[in-house]
Design an enzyme around this catalytic site. Structure first.
Site, short mmCIF file in Angstrom:
data_model
loop_
_atom_site.label_atom_id
_atom_site.label_comp_id
_atom_site.label_asym_id
_atom_site.label_seq_id
_atom_site.Cartn_x
_atom_site.Cartn_y
_atom_site.Cartn_z
N ALA A 186 0.80 -1.23 0.00
CA ALA A 186 0.00 0.00 0.00
C ALA A 186 0.83 1.27 0.00
O ALA A 186 0.40 2.30 -0.52
CB ALA A 186 -0.94 0.00 1.20
N ASP A 211 1.81 -2.95 4.38
CA ASP A 211 3.10 -2.39 3.98
C ASP A 211 4.11 -2.64 5.08
O ASP A 211 3.76 -2.70 6.27
CB ASP A 211 3.00 -0.89 3.70
CG ASP A 211 4.16 -0.40 2.85
OD1 ASP A 211 4.05 -0.48 1.61
OD2 ASP A 211 5.18 0.01 3.41
N CYS A 222 5.85 0.55 -11.65
CA CYS A 222 6.09 1.81 -12.35
C CYS A 222 7.37 1.69 -13.17
O CYS A 222 8.22 2.57 -13.19
CB CYS A 222 6.14 3.00 -11.38
SG CYS A 222 7.31 2.82 -10.03
N LYS A 244 -3.17 4.56 -4.15
CA LYS A 244 -4.05 3.62 -4.86
C LYS A 244 -5.09 3.03 -3.92
O LYS A 244 -6.21 2.70 -4.34
CB LYS A 244 -3.21 2.55 -5.55
CG LYS A 244 -2.29 3.12 -6.63
CD LYS A 244 -1.43 2.06 -7.25
CE LYS A 244 -0.48 2.66 -8.29
NZ LYS A 244 0.56 3.53 -7.70
N ASP A 248 1.18 -3.75 -5.97
CA ASP A 248 1.86 -2.62 -6.60
C ASP A 248 3.32 -2.73 -6.18
O ASP A 248 3.75 -2.12 -5.21
CB ASP A 248 1.22 -1.31 -6.13
CG ASP A 248 1.80 -0.09 -6.83
OD1 ASP A 248 2.46 -0.27 -7.88
OD2 ASP A 248 1.61 1.03 -6.33
#
Length: 409
Positions: A235, A258, A356, A240, A303
């Site tokens: 997270a 996280d 990313c 997001k 992510d």
């Protein structure tokens, strides 16, 4: 009236470069701390300091080539700053640290960089070679041109509170802030210029967050619905997570994990400001949580930590701090995260993987590796997409949605 760089500003810039390049501190943290460090600095001073540091980071190789430096010392930073001043048409002061500079030679060397891509766009050799090998000369040229430009300032509206049209009018009426709607990004507003926003009442009341437009593509790609059980496995600060919560209309369960406790505390504050009530914060080391949640989640979003080579517009320091061996370690971590969280997805649910980065070794190749593992045997690739900066003007991202086709686990 020409811009003048006062010595106390120059000293601030040098200390920032030392923290970033020598101490390897995150550039965002360094800038935030530095810009609050001297009360004598006005808004124009802070903008000048920030611009100098970011410009020097973005074109570090070009400044080094222009000054003939091969190291990263404080003396080198002064030379880079002097070269930046020359090319920015800021008069060079009579300072000892700048006394050895040869203005005409620097200007000529800077211009000569245009003859070679890795110098012109200030790329490490390994990154230029990797991009050329992966994408070919035409696509890579377009991408490096795009990532060399500074990032736009984009807002994501909080649809629990407002709409893009309403926020656009409020920003204009209350603060004379001009923005444009982005048809392909239903929750986004693109601001026409960069400015500080956190002090605005609209921000403090949760009307919007600052989030790149392509980053805003990830949460809708998850296809989470109100009432579902969703896990955001990495997270971070929660950008997001907050978007997912709004798309779920605050209904259901959204577990945010996280490894960084400070990030989770920050997320908790952001949830309160955004009016988000369905988030529950969990530690990724909580074995009981993983036991309890096995086969329970409708959606799991990873992510993943990555090279960040898709977001060089926003974070140019990554190209200097990242190395091929670091990327290899990240690839191993990415696969471990996929294998660790896959068992949480129930039959008929989906595992979503995002980075990313634009490079396949962290993206599609990683998905193929996962599908070949025991944990991946019940999953099939539903959709995957790479978002390039040269096609959108925003950050580069990758997203893959994997469906759990098991009947019973």
């Amino acid at each position: 009236m020409p811009v003048k760089l006062h010595r106390n500003l120059a000293l601030g810039i040098i200390s920032g470069l030392e923290a970033i390049f020598i101490e390897q501190q995150p550039s965002k943290y360094v800038l935030s701390k530095l810009l609050k460090s001297d009360r004598r600095w006005g808004s124009r001073d802070r903008k000048l300091v920030a611009k100098a540091i970011l410009d020097i980071i973005r074109e570090k190789r070009r400044w080094a080539y222009s000054c003939g430096t091969t190291t990263q010392t404080t003396s080198d930073f002064w030379k880079w700053l002097g070269a930046w001043m020359l090319l920015s048409e800021i008069p060079l002061p009579d300072w000892t640290e700048l006394s050895e500079l040869e203005p005409e030679a620097i200007k000529q060397a800077y211009a000569d960089c245009s003859k070679e891509r890795k110098l012109h766009y200030s790329l490490p050799d390994w990154l230029d070679e990797k991009g050329l090998e992966t994408f070919g000369a035409t696509v890579w040229q377009k991408e490096v041109e795009a990532i060399h430009q500074p990032a736009s300032l984009v807002l994501r509206i909080n649809r629990l509170i407002t709409t893009p049209e309403k926020l656009q009018k409020l920003l204009q009426q209350k603060h004379q802030i001009e923005s444009v709607l982005l048809p392909e990004y239903p929750d986004a507003l693109l601001l026409k210029k960069h400015q500080k926003l956190e002090q605005l009442s609209l921000y403090q009341e949760g009307y919007f967050e600052i989030q790149d437009a392509n980053s805003q593509k990830v949460a809708p790609f998850v296809q989470a619905a109100p009432g579902q059980v969703v896990i955001d496995a990495c997270a971070g600060g929660g950008g997001k997570s907050l978007h997912l919560a709004a798309l779920m209309n605050n209904l259901g369960k959204l577990y945010c994990l996280d490894t960084g406790q400070q990030k989770l505390e920050r997320l908790q504050e952001r949830c309160k400001r955004n009016g988000v009530t369905l988030c529950e914060l969990e530690s990724p080391d909580n074995k009981k949580f993983f036991e309890r949640m096995q086969d329970q989640a409708d959606r799991v979003l990873i992510d993943a930590p990555c090279s960040g080579l898709g977001v060089l517009k926003r974070n140019p320091i990554a190209k200097w701090q990242m190395q091929p061996e670091k990327i290899k370690a990240l690839e191993q971590l990415q696969l471990e995260l996929l294998c660790k969280h896959a068992p949480l997805v129930k039959a008929g649910g989906a595992l979503i993987y995002a980075t990313c980065s634009i490079f396949p070794n962290e993206n599609r190749a990683q998905i193929d590796r996962f599908l070949a593992t025991p944990e991946g045997k019940t999953f099939t690739l539903d959709e995957n997409i790479t978002l390039f900066s040269h096609q959108s003007g925003f950050d580069g991202f990758y997203m893959a949605r994997l469906l759990n086709i098991a009947v019973n686990k």
